[in-house]
Design a protein around this motif. Structure first.
Motif: not given
Length: 137
Positions: A26-28, A113, A117, A121, A123-124
């Motif tokens: 994820g982004d984070r 995901r 890709e 996200d 993570t969100t």
């Protein structure tokens, strides 16, 4: 190493399923994702595929996440897929359960995901699910 095939009996039919652990970025954070594959009429039947994103929020991310679907959770995925058009008796092909179906289990969300890709996200989505359940640490 061969994949371990598990058996599950539901509504007078034998289903065979397997799962493989993956990780999605994820982004984070990194998240555990379990790819579930289910056959309902032999090895040549249309396979059901669902990528289950763990909802676990852990301080070390996917490195310590040991989430894994139970047979009861697999049964719920099968029931959802059957209700939404999966015909396990058809020959060939794959029936994908997408995160667009908004289906979730107590410990998992569906994610696209792993295949795409560009999907939202993870993570969100995990934090939103935890926030909805008041589980943000």
């Amino acid at each position: 190493m061969r994949a371990r095939l598990r058996r599950l009996f539901a509504d007078g039919r034998e289903f065979v399923w397997t799962s493989h652990i993956h990780h999605v970025a994820g982004d984070r954070d990194c998240h555990r994702c379990v790819r579930l594959r289910v056959w309902g009429a032999g090895k040549n039947s249309r396979v059901l595929e669902a990528d289950l994103l763990s909802k676990a929020i852990l301080p070390w991310g996917c490195a310590t996440d040991n989430s894994y679907p139970t047979p009861g959770e697999v049964r719920k995925v099968i029931d959802h897929a059957l209700a939404h058009g999966w015909d396990p008796g058809l020959v060939g092909g794959t029936f994908f359960l997408s995160e667009a179906s908004a289906f979730e289990l107590p410990d998992f969300l569906l994610t696209d995901r792993l295949r795409d890709e560009g999907a939202p996200d993870p993570t969100t989505r995990v934090f939103e699910a935890a926030d909805a359940a008041d589980q943000i640490p």
